[in-house]
Scaffold this active site. Sequence first.
Site, PDB file in Angstrom:
ATOM      1  N   ARG A 123     -30.880 120.337  -2.498  1.00  0.00           N
ATOM      2  CA  ARG A 123     -31.695 119.244  -1.958  1.00  0.00           C
ATOM      3  C   ARG A 123     -30.838 118.159  -1.310  1.00  0.00           C
ATOM      4  O   ARG A 123     -31.196 116.982  -1.331  1.00  0.00           O
ATOM      5  CB  ARG A 123     -32.570 118.601  -3.050  1.00  0.00           C
ATOM      6  CG  ARG A 123     -33.687 119.481  -3.547  1.00  0.00           C
ATOM      7  CD  ARG A 123     -34.892 119.420  -2.632  1.00  0.00           C
ATOM      8  NE  ARG A 123     -35.868 120.440  -3.009  1.00  0.00           N
ATOM      9  CZ  ARG A 123     -36.963 120.208  -3.743  1.00  0.00           C
ATOM     10  NH1 ARG A 123     -37.218 118.987  -4.139  1.00  0.00           N
ATOM     11  NH2 ARG A 123     -37.784 121.179  -4.031  1.00  0.00           N
ATOM     12  N   ARG A 130     -35.080 112.950   0.059  1.00  0.00           N
ATOM     13  CA  ARG A 130     -35.562 111.564   0.008  1.00  0.00           C
ATOM     14  C   ARG A 130     -34.564 110.536  -0.486  1.00  0.00           C
ATOM     15  O   ARG A 130     -34.801 109.344  -0.342  1.00  0.00           O
ATOM     16  CB  ARG A 130     -36.838 111.504  -0.852  1.00  0.00           C
ATOM     17  CG  ARG A 130     -38.045 112.060  -0.143  1.00  0.00           C
ATOM     18  CD  ARG A 130     -39.169 112.356  -1.113  1.00  0.00           C
ATOM     19  NE  ARG A 130     -38.771 113.455  -1.991  1.00  0.00           N
ATOM     20  CZ  ARG A 130     -39.539 113.954  -2.958  1.00  0.00           C
ATOM     21  NH1 ARG A 130     -40.712 113.437  -3.187  1.00  0.00           N
ATOM     22  NH2 ARG A 130     -39.112 114.953  -3.697  1.00  0.00           N
ATOM     23  N   ASP A 154     -38.914 125.393   2.808  1.00  0.00           N
ATOM     24  CA  ASP A 154     -39.396 125.384   1.425  1.00  0.00           C
ATOM     25  C   ASP A 154     -39.747 126.797   0.994  1.00  0.00           C
ATOM     26  O   ASP A 154     -40.116 127.638   1.818  1.00  0.00           O
ATOM     27  CB  ASP A 154     -40.617 124.477   1.273  1.00  0.00           C
ATOM     28  CG  ASP A 154     -40.849 124.114  -0.192  1.00  0.00           C
ATOM     29  OD1 ASP A 154     -40.172 123.194  -0.689  1.00  0.00           O
ATOM     30  OD2 ASP A 154     -41.675 124.766  -0.852  1.00  0.00           O
ATOM     31  N   TYR A 189     -46.539 129.689  -8.302  1.00  0.00           N
ATOM     32  CA  TYR A 189     -47.294 128.710  -7.503  1.00  0.00           C
ATOM     33  C   TYR A 189     -48.535 129.353  -6.868  1.00  0.00           C
ATOM     34  O   TYR A 189     -49.581 128.714  -6.742  1.00  0.00           O
ATOM     35  CB  TYR A 189     -46.399 128.105  -6.412  1.00  0.00           C
ATOM     36  CG  TYR A 189     -45.308 127.218  -6.968  1.00  0.00           C
ATOM     37  CD1 TYR A 189     -45.530 125.858  -7.202  1.00  0.00           C
ATOM     38  CD2 TYR A 189     -44.045 127.734  -7.276  1.00  0.00           C
ATOM     39  CE1 TYR A 189     -44.538 125.046  -7.734  1.00  0.00           C
ATOM     40  CE2 TYR A 189     -43.047 126.932  -7.802  1.00  0.00           C
ATOM     41  CZ  TYR A 189     -43.293 125.590  -8.027  1.00  0.00           C
ATOM     42  OH  TYR A 189     -42.314 124.794  -8.559  1.00  0.00           O
TER      43      TYR A 189
HETATM   44  O1  CP3 Z   1     -31.962 122.205  -0.866  1.00  0.00           O
HETATM   45  C1  CP3 Z   1     -32.298 121.812   0.264  1.00  0.00           C
HETATM   46  O2  CP3 Z   1     -31.998 120.699   0.704  1.00  0.00           O
HETATM   47  C2  CP3 Z   1     -33.038 122.781   1.168  1.00  0.00           C
HETATM   48  C3  CP3 Z   1     -34.446 122.601   1.275  1.00  0.00           C
HETATM   49  C4  CP3 Z   1     -35.298 122.934   0.076  1.00  0.00           C
HETATM   50  C5  CP3 Z   1     -36.474 122.225  -0.230  1.00  0.00           C
HETATM   51  N1  CP3 Z   1     -37.107 122.877  -1.248  1.00  0.00           N
HETATM   52  C6  CP3 Z   1     -36.932 121.029   0.461  1.00  0.00           C
HETATM   53  C7  CP3 Z   1     -37.954 120.179  -0.172  1.00  0.00           C
HETATM   54  C8  CP3 Z   1     -35.192 123.989  -0.843  1.00  0.00           C
HETATM   55  C9  CP3 Z   1     -34.091 125.013  -1.027  1.00  0.00           C
HETATM   56  C10 CP3 Z   1     -36.361 123.938  -1.663  1.00  0.00           C
HETATM   57  C11 CP3 Z   1     -36.638 124.927  -2.711  1.00  0.00           C
HETATM   58  C12 CP3 Z   1     -37.836 124.758  -3.554  1.00  0.00           C
HETATM   59  N2  CP3 Z   1     -39.061 124.261  -3.217  1.00  0.00           N
HETATM   60  C13 CP3 Z   1     -37.902 125.203  -4.893  1.00  0.00           C
HETATM   61  C14 CP3 Z   1     -36.798 125.934  -5.633  1.00  0.00           C
HETATM   62  C15 CP3 Z   1     -35.662 125.055  -5.983  1.00  0.00           C
HETATM   63  C16 CP3 Z   1     -35.923 124.114  -7.102  1.00  0.00           C
HETATM   64  O3  CP3 Z   1     -35.916 122.901  -6.825  1.00  0.00           O
HETATM   65  O4  CP3 Z   1     -36.059 124.573  -8.233  1.00  0.00           O
HETATM   66  C17 CP3 Z   1     -39.187 124.900  -5.369  1.00  0.00           C
HETATM   67  C18 CP3 Z   1     -39.701 125.172  -6.764  1.00  0.00           C
HETATM   68  C19 CP3 Z   1     -39.916 124.314  -4.290  1.00  0.00           C
HETATM   69  C20 CP3 Z   1     -41.346 123.891  -4.277  1.00  0.00           C
HETATM   70  C21 CP3 Z   1     -41.481 122.456  -4.006  1.00  0.00           C
HETATM   71  N3  CP3 Z   1     -41.204 121.855  -2.785  1.00  0.00           N
HETATM   72  C22 CP3 Z   1     -41.911 121.450  -4.891  1.00  0.00           C
HETATM   73  C23 CP3 Z   1     -42.297 121.684  -6.341  1.00  0.00           C
HETATM   74  C24 CP3 Z   1     -41.900 120.248  -4.180  1.00  0.00           C
HETATM   75  C25 CP3 Z   1     -42.411 118.921  -4.660  1.00  0.00           C
HETATM   76  C26 CP3 Z   1     -41.479 118.268  -5.595  1.00  0.00           C
HETATM   77  C27 CP3 Z   1     -40.748 117.189  -4.871  1.00  0.00           C
HETATM   78  O5  CP3 Z   1     -39.518 117.123  -5.002  1.00  0.00           O
HETATM   79  O6  CP3 Z   1     -41.418 116.373  -4.212  1.00  0.00           O
HETATM   80  C28 CP3 Z   1     -41.400 120.497  -2.879  1.00  0.00           C
HETATM   81  C29 CP3 Z   1     -41.186 119.522  -1.815  1.00  0.00           C
HETATM   82  C30 CP3 Z   1     -39.850 119.483  -1.155  1.00  0.00           C
HETATM   83  N4  CP3 Z   1     -39.096 120.581  -0.811  1.00  0.00           N
HETATM   84  C31 CP3 Z   1     -39.161 118.312  -0.728  1.00  0.00           C
HETATM   85  C32 CP3 Z   1     -37.986 118.748  -0.098  1.00  0.00           C
HETATM   86  C33 CP3 Z   1     -36.941 117.896   0.585  1.00  0.00           C
HETATM   87  C34 CP3 Z   1     -39.668 116.903  -0.852  1.00  0.00           C
HETATM   88  C35 CP3 Z   1     -40.562 116.686   0.325  1.00  0.00           C
HETATM   89  C36 CP3 Z   1     -40.804 115.240   0.689  1.00  0.00           C
HETATM   90  O7  CP3 Z   1     -41.688 114.655   0.068  1.00  0.00           O
HETATM   91  O8  CP3 Z   1     -40.124 114.751   1.610  1.00  0.00           O
END
Ligand code: CP3
Length: 344
Positions: free
Chosen positions: A26, A30, A76, A153
């Site tokens: 990540r 944010r 994502d 999911y």
């Molecule tokens: O790592 C990186 O920077 C690459 C991009 C990336 C994102 N999600 C961007 C993201 C990667 C590799 C993921 C993987 C992901 N997404 C996983 C597996 C990794 C982990 O964290 O265990 C999972 C379970 C998801 C599903 C997901 N996406 C959730 C549960 C959420 C909401 C939780 C949160 O943090 O808000 C997201 C949103 C998400 N994916 C954001 C980002 C940057 C936040 C989006 C925003 O509000 O700007």
Amino acid sequence: MSSKKKSLLRVLAGETLETPPVWVMRQAGRYLPEYRALRETAGGFLDLCYNPEFATEVTLQPIRRFGFDAAILFADILLIPQALGMKLWFETGEGPRLTPVTNSAEIGALKRPEDIHETLAPIYETVARLSEELPKETTLIGFAGAPWTVATYMVAGRGTPDQGPARKMMYEDPAAFSQLIDLITEATIEYLAKQVEAGAEVIKLFDSWAGALGGSSFEKYALKPAVRIATELKRRFPGLPIIGFPRGSGAGYIQFAETGCFDALAMDTSIPAEWARDELQPKIAVQGNLDPMHMITGGDMLVSETQRLLDILGNGPYIFNLGHGITPQGDPANMEKMLKVIRG
Ligand code: CP3
């Protein structure tokens, strides 16, 4: 410079480097003000993901700021369910929502694996742009969610604390659940193959909820699909390095290491560094696993825990990273501090 000189690729090939390559899960997100600004311009998270210009920019932001050794595609794991025809949206402050699939008929009504590319074409374009624009020394990582984690999911229609709905379906309707896992597995192979063709140099498979699988289910739904994906990708792209992340699976990491299908394993925060050095590193490169909380709390503990990982794991093939993603409250100044310890 040949691509083999890139530090991340060297470690994935089994080399031990004096200064380990470093990137952060990540790393685009944010906690960075420049990310929040662009996200506002784009409209929302999914608008960023599907706009190659914005997604490229967001991927590059942490590379410019911190000079990480790897960039991970901004996308994502839930884009695959969306490309298979499910509705996907993000509730502000809560997380993802999908229209759930709960039985064989609903799974059967989803699109076929080969039909996902229409939706996902912008993602491939982002990969292609990144492979043009990244600095020569930076490795481009593509990724997908592992089938089990994506299925949790799809079945629940949201994130869940215990992955209960998917675990329930897995036992009550194993035929439908296997049908779902097979569909995700095949779609994931096609998705990742397109990422590699577009320029991804390494693939990471995120099984964030692997730790929820017990008994024979771990082998059936975590290990087997991961092996199938990795084997097929390596058949199509000989030499492609693949990082596994069976998060929370404890001794299951040994099983992943022993498949021989992976080039590195990303360790969650619970894996003891000494155990990883003795049990995993002789077989495979390891990545991780600083507690992301240090990105919020900083101070002497950040420095000493970073140094501790370097001391214990630095004598074998090692990639520095956090044990999970950096959270929005993380302080970029603490990232600088961590990098100073790693790079001197
Ligand atoms: O790592 C990186 O920077 C690459 C991009 C990336 C994102 N999600 C961007 C993201 C990667 C590799 C993921 C993987 C992901 N997404 C996983 C597996 C990794 C982990 O964290 O265990 C999972 C379970 C998801 C599903 C997901 N996406 C959730 C549960 C959420 C909401 C939780 C949160 O943090 O808000 C997201 C949103 C998400 N994916 C954001 C980002 C940057 C936040 C989006 C925003 O509000 O700007």
